[in-house]
Design a protein around this motif. Structure first.
Motif, PDB file in Angstrom:
ATOM      1  N   PHE A   1       0.847  -1.192   0.000  1.00 40.84           N
ATOM      2  CA  PHE A   1       0.000   0.000   0.000  1.00 40.84           C
ATOM      3  C   PHE A   1       0.886   1.248   0.000  1.00 40.84           C
ATOM      4  N   PRO A   2       1.107   1.848  -1.181  1.00 38.41           N
ATOM      5  CA  PRO A   2       2.006   3.017  -1.274  1.00 38.41           C
ATOM      6  C   PRO A   2       1.445   4.263  -0.609  1.00 38.41           C
ATOM      7  N   GLY A   3       0.138   4.258  -0.291  1.00 41.59           N
ATOM      8  CA  GLY A   3      -0.452   5.436   0.342  1.00 41.59           C
ATOM      9  C   GLY A   3      -1.041   6.405  -0.642  1.00 41.59           C
ATOM     10  N   GLY A   4      -1.298   5.925  -1.866  1.00 43.47           N
ATOM     11  CA  GLY A   4      -1.897   6.793  -2.870  1.00 43.47           C
ATOM     12  C   GLY A   4      -3.407   6.714  -2.847  1.00 43.47           C
ATOM     13  N   GLY A   5      -4.027   7.552  -3.673  1.00 42.56           N
ATOM     14  CA  GLY A   5      -5.479   7.572  -3.816  1.00 42.56           C
ATOM     15  C   GLY A   5      -5.845   8.336  -5.064  1.00 42.56           C
ATOM     16  N   THR A   6      -7.107   8.323  -5.417  1.00 37.72           N
ATOM     17  CA  THR A   6      -7.537   8.986  -6.647  1.00 37.72           C
ATOM     18  C   THR A   6      -7.159  10.458  -6.644  1.00 37.72           C
ATOM     19  N   MET A   7      -7.311  11.135  -5.512  1.00 36.59           N
ATOM     20  CA  MET A   7      -6.992  12.558  -5.422  1.00 36.59           C
ATOM     21  C   MET A   7      -5.624  12.821  -4.795  1.00 36.59           C
ATOM     22  N   PHE A   8      -4.918  11.773  -4.421  1.00 34.67           N
ATOM     23  CA  PHE A   8      -3.559  11.966  -3.883  1.00 34.67           C
ATOM     24  C   PHE A   8      -2.641  10.852  -4.379  1.00 34.67           C
ATOM     25  N   PRO A   9      -2.445  10.762  -5.704  1.00 36.69           N
ATOM     26  CA  PRO A   9      -1.609   9.699  -6.262  1.00 36.69           C
ATOM     27  C   PRO A   9      -0.142   9.784  -5.826  1.00 36.69           C
ATOM     28  N   ASN A  10       0.273  10.962  -5.348  1.00 38.52           N
ATOM     29  CA  ASN A  10       1.668  11.119  -4.911  1.00 38.52           C
ATOM     30  C   ASN A  10       1.861  10.818  -3.427  1.00 38.52           C
ATOM     31  N   GLY A  11       0.814  10.365  -2.783  1.00 39.76           N
ATOM     32  CA  GLY A  11       0.957   9.978  -1.383  1.00 39.76           C
ATOM     33  C   GLY A  11      -0.006  10.691  -0.463  1.00 39.76           C
ATOM     34  N   VAL A  12      -0.553   9.942   0.475  1.00 40.18           N
ATOM     35  CA  VAL A  12      -1.547  10.502   1.377  1.00 40.18           C
ATOM     36  C   VAL A  12      -0.917  11.458   2.387  1.00 40.18           C
TER      37      VAL A  12
ATOM     38  N   THR B   1     -12.300  12.503  16.220  1.00 37.59           N
ATOM     39  CA  THR B   1     -13.017  11.469  15.471  1.00 37.59           C
ATOM     40  C   THR B   1     -13.354  11.970  14.070  1.00 37.59           C
ATOM     41  N   ALA B   2     -13.261  11.072  13.089  1.00 35.37           N
ATOM     42  CA  ALA B   2     -13.543  11.441  11.701  1.00 35.37           C
ATOM     43  C   ALA B   2     -14.208  10.271  11.004  1.00 35.37           C
ATOM     44  N   ILE B   3     -14.926  10.569   9.914  1.00 37.46           N
ATOM     45  CA  ILE B   3     -15.512   9.532   9.078  1.00 37.46           C
ATOM     46  C   ILE B   3     -15.105   9.803   7.640  1.00 37.46           C
ATOM     47  N   ASP B   4     -14.687   8.757   6.944  1.00 36.47           N
ATOM     48  CA  ASP B   4     -14.260   8.846   5.555  1.00 36.47           C
ATOM     49  C   ASP B   4     -15.282   8.118   4.702  1.00 36.47           C
ATOM     50  N   THR B   5     -16.097   8.852   3.941  1.00 37.82           N
ATOM     51  CA  THR B   5     -17.133   8.242   3.108  1.00 37.82           C
ATOM     52  C   THR B   5     -16.551   7.918   1.739  1.00 37.82           C
ATOM     53  N   GLY B   6     -16.605   6.632   1.360  1.00 41.42           N
ATOM     54  CA  GLY B   6     -15.990   6.207   0.112  1.00 41.42           C
ATOM     55  C   GLY B   6     -14.486   6.140   0.279  1.00 41.42           C
ATOM     56  N   CYS B   7     -14.041   5.224   1.132  1.00 43.78           N
ATOM     57  CA  CYS B   7     -12.704   5.297   1.723  1.00 43.78           C
ATOM     58  C   CYS B   7     -11.580   4.708   0.881  1.00 43.78           C
ATOM     59  N   GLY B   8     -11.876   4.052  -0.277  1.00 41.34           N
ATOM     60  CA  GLY B   8     -10.807   3.352  -0.981  1.00 41.34           C
ATOM     61  C   GLY B   8     -10.268   2.235  -0.110  1.00 41.34           C
ATOM     62  N   VAL B   9      -8.960   2.168   0.043  1.00 41.55           N
ATOM     63  CA  VAL B   9      -8.355   1.157   0.920  1.00 41.55           C
ATOM     64  C   VAL B   9      -7.940   1.770   2.253  1.00 41.55           C
ATOM     65  N   ALA B  10      -8.535   2.920   2.583  1.00 41.04           N
ATOM     66  CA  ALA B  10      -8.419   3.562   3.911  1.00 41.04           C
ATOM     67  C   ALA B  10      -7.043   4.149   4.191  1.00 41.04           C
ATOM     68  N   SER B  11      -6.347   4.582   3.163  1.00 39.46           N
ATOM     69  CA  SER B  11      -5.023   5.183   3.394  1.00 39.46           C
ATOM     70  C   SER B  11      -5.135   6.496   4.155  1.00 39.46           C
ATOM     71  N   TRP B  12      -6.218   7.267   3.902  1.00 38.74           N
ATOM     72  CA  TRP B  12      -6.410   8.526   4.636  1.00 38.74           C
ATOM     73  C   TRP B  12      -6.570   8.241   6.124  1.00 38.74           C
ATOM     74  N   GLY B  13      -7.418   7.293   6.463  1.00 40.98           N
ATOM     75  CA  GLY B  13      -7.609   6.944   7.867  1.00 40.98           C
ATOM     76  C   GLY B  13      -6.348   6.378   8.494  1.00 40.98           C
ATOM     77  N   GLY B  14      -5.591   5.594   7.730  1.00 41.70           N
ATOM     78  CA  GLY B  14      -4.347   5.028   8.258  1.00 41.70           C
ATOM     79  C   GLY B  14      -3.321   6.093   8.579  1.00 41.70           C
ATOM     80  N   ASP B  15      -3.240   7.120   7.753  1.00 43.70           N
ATOM     81  CA  ASP B  15      -2.281   8.196   8.003  1.00 43.70           C
ATOM     82  C   ASP B  15      -2.671   9.009   9.234  1.00 43.70           C
ATOM     83  N   LEU B  16      -3.955   9.214   9.438  1.00 38.85           N
ATOM     84  CA  LEU B  16      -4.411  10.044  10.560  1.00 38.85           C
ATOM     85  C   LEU B  16      -4.123   9.413  11.919  1.00 38.85           C
ATOM     86  N   LEU B  17      -3.977   8.098  11.966  1.00 42.87           N
ATOM     87  CA  LEU B  17      -3.727   7.436  13.249  1.00 42.87           C
ATOM     88  C   LEU B  17      -2.455   7.957  13.910  1.00 42.87           C
ATOM     89  N   ASP B  18      -1.439   8.251  13.110  1.00 39.79           N
ATOM     90  CA  ASP B  18      -0.193   8.792  13.662  1.00 39.79           C
ATOM     91  C   ASP B  18      -0.338  10.244  14.095  1.00 39.79           C
TER      92      ASP B  18
END
Length: 635
Positions: A196-207, A228-245
């Motif tokens: 999981f490189p940490g990319g996404g449709t709107m952040f292909p260069n990294g979350v 607390t946050a909610i990610d609607t349409g999360c992909g593989v949850a890279s956004w949520g994974g980054d926020l944990l840190d």
């Protein structure tokens, strides 16, 4: 006659007095009959009046004797020790016994079986507004009495935090999403693993860079204000994974759709996620709970259907909370050519969106590049100025703001209760202090108070420490995803806050609504009814915890199906901690044995005789049935 026997919460020790009073009343009524048992046709009024007086005196005596007797309860407990009373109760409990059944394996094509979001049943439902992707649980006659097998070659998941960046391909063997999304850097297959490189449709260069920009736009993400946050349409949850840190706990939400395994990938990575879709029903969360909501090209039609989906985001955001949108129509002047549309269409979409947000009392907070941020009103001044005949209207008092289990979406604004002045984002304590601050909304509960909250908090610290003695892996990197299946205030999750785990707090849709308090503490959770399957994939939790669930729900939910559902969502080698009445423990052990679990019975931390703790572990086994291609489910 009215006495303590008809009190909805009678003193147990007074029940004998009530019975005696009832007997006397019966005797009195019998004296009004002839000796041959036939009613007196012309009663002697001179006898009835004294009898009525005696009747009233006896009732009054019974009432006051009951008060005296109940008031002496503590004195009796000082004479007879609590241990001797528990011993008496324990000896009076006859454990439930059931016949042993060895449950068969399901077919291998059920390896990713999600009963209430099953693609096999989609044809029964309409596709309009994605209704077919909502929860549609099978009727009882179609339930599976079998064990869901793991995929061929399944391995124990990679441990956290390494799992955030990689997982075993054999655990989530989804070739379709690999081919479709590898160019957007969602994931890529390398040997036996998905990376999981940490990319996404709107952040292909990294979350990471994407969230850095977001933090520049929203300083509250840096100082503990947003938790607390909610990610609607999360992909593989890279956004949520980054926020944990960054100290933010995000719940990733996605349906089981043509992307197939978004939530499955998220949970395999150790990132909080749940199956769900914005369609015709409310999301299973209370009102005014999330500090932030996020949509990164999630393709939700925000302005269609009267803006009903944005109204739902408004409902679940706490006052002062933020809504973040990246993707169409944001930055349309630069991006429209890549969206297979026209600049005029995107301009119109953006204007409609801005108009709708304004009508919901959102204000533009900040914007830069592909990211736009709006903030929900921090108080009720804006809602008070809304004109009665404008759209959308304010919801009436007949619609419970927190009702969210199979509750239809409504085209109206849920206005926050003005009496809760400390629950808004600008007023609630910052993280991590808010974890142990008594939530203001506890006052909604009968007997809810600061003392009951503090007692619960203290109790779970002791119980969690005891659990770690029973399961040494708890608190280590061997256990990551935990579910508390019937929490109250999230006390078990709070007690584990310093461990490398996250906890899904589940509040029964039939229980007292305590889920707002869970969110006010900075934790996450969902409503659920355990008579049905949970909204997740198989093999997604390392540990399941339940506290008297069968005591509370066995009158509604069949034990066998609850335990089979637990087996479905529990990872091989995962644990279940079952804190239950001694009446149920033998039956649970018998069913567990039939599911290939290994269970042992333990005393509670205080040595209670009326409760026991079952520690069960699910075995790793492989299917003996022939392999079926995953694509069969989607044809």
């Amino acid at each position: 006659m009215v006495n303590e026997c008809f009190d909805p919460m009678p003193c147990e020790n007074h029940r004998d007095e009530c019975v005696e009073s009832s007997k006397i009343s019966l005797i009195i009524s019998q004296t009004m009959n002839n000796q041959d048992g036939k009613p007196v046709t012309q009663p002697d009024k001179s006898r009835i009046v004294p009898m009525a007086i005696i009747f009233v005196v006896l009732c009054g005596s019974s009432f006051y004797m009951g008060i005296i007797f109940c008031s002496e309860k503590d004195r009796f407990l000082s004479i007879y020790s609590e241990k001797s009373i528990e011993s008496h109760k324990e000896s009076s409990i006859i454990p439930l016994q059931i016949k042993y059944i060895s449950y068969p394996e399901c077919s291998i094509d059920f390896q990713d079986y999600t009963p209430c979001t099953d693609p096999r049943r989609w044809k029964k439902y309409i596709s309009n507004r994605l209704t077919l992707l909502e929860r549609h649980c099978p009727p009882k006659l179609e339930r599976k009495d079998c064990l869901v097998p793991p995929p061929d070659g399944y391995k124990l998941p990679i441990r956290w935090p390494k799992s955030r960046d990689e997982c075993w391909y054999s655990n989530v063997p989804n070739e379709w999403i690999n081919k479709q999304k590898s160019n957007q850097h969602w994931l890529k297959k390398e040997g036996e693993k998905f990376i999981f490189p940490g990319g996404g449709t709107m952040f292909p260069n990294g979350v990471g860079k994407y969230v850095d920009l977001m933090q520049d736009l929203i300083p509250e993400m840096k100082d503990g204000t947003i938790r607390t946050a909610i990610d609607t349409g999360c992909g593989v949850a890279s956004w949520g994974g980054d926020l944990l840190d960054r100290g933010i706990l995000a719940l990733s939400l996605a349906p089981r759709d043509n992307h197939r395994a978004q939530v499955q990938f998220a949970l395999e990575r150790g990132i909080p996620a749940i199956l769900g879709v914005l369609s015709t029903r409310r999301l299973p969360f209370p009102s005014n709970s999330f500090d932030m909501a996020h949509c990164s090209r999630c393709l939700i039609p925000w302005t269609e259907f009267g803006g009903i989906y944005l109204l739902e985001i408004h409902r679940i955001l706490r006052p002062g909370g933020f809504w973040v949108l990246s993707g169409p129509p944001i930055n349309y002047k630069r991006r429209w050519r890549g969206w297979n549309t026209t600049i005029d269409a995107n301009r119109s979409d953006y204007e409609k969106l801005q108009e709708l947000l304004t009508s919901l009392c959102f204000k533009m907070f900040n914007t830069k590049g592909d990211i736009a941020v709006w903030q929900k009103s921090q108080d009720n001044n804006c809602y008070n100025k809304l004109i009665r005949d404008t759209y959308p209207p304010k919801c009436d008092d007949g619609l419970e703001p927190d009702s969210a289990w199979y509750t239809p979406l409504r085209s109206c604004i849920v206005v926050p209760d003005p009496k809760f002045k400390k629950s808004g984002l600008s007023s609630i304590s910052k993280w991590p202090e808010r974890l142990h601050v008594t939530p203001e909304r506890i006052s909604m509960l009968h007997h809810g108070s600061d003392s009951t909250f503090k007692h619960d908090d203290s109790k779970w610290k002791k119980q969690a420490a005891y659990y770690k003695k029973l399961i040494p892996e708890l608190g280590t990197d061997k256990i990551r995803n935990i579910m508390d299946m019937n929490t109250v205030y999230g006390g078990f999750a709070a007690a584990l806050i310093d461990d490398p785990v996250w906890v899904m707090n589940v509040v029964s849709s039939y229980a007292t609504n305590t889920l707002p308090m869970v969110y006010d503490r900075g934790l996450i959770g969902t409503f659920h009814d355990w008579c049905e399957a949970f909204s997740t994939y198989p093999r997604t939790y390392d540990l399941l915890h339940l506290d008297r669930l069968f005591t509370l729900e066995s009158h509604r939910c069949e034990m066998k199906y609850v335990l089979l559902e637990m087996d479905r969502i529990l990872r091989p080698s995962g644990y279940a901690i079952i804190r239950e009445s001694s009446y149920f423990t033998d039956a649970i052990t018998t069913i567990g044995k039939g599911m290939r679990w290994e269970c042992r019975k333990e005393d509670t931390e205080n040595g209670s005789g009326i409760q026991k703790i079952l520690v069960c572990q699910k075995k790793l086994w492989y299917s003996s049935n022939p392999r079926v291609q995953d694509d069969k489910l989607w044809n």
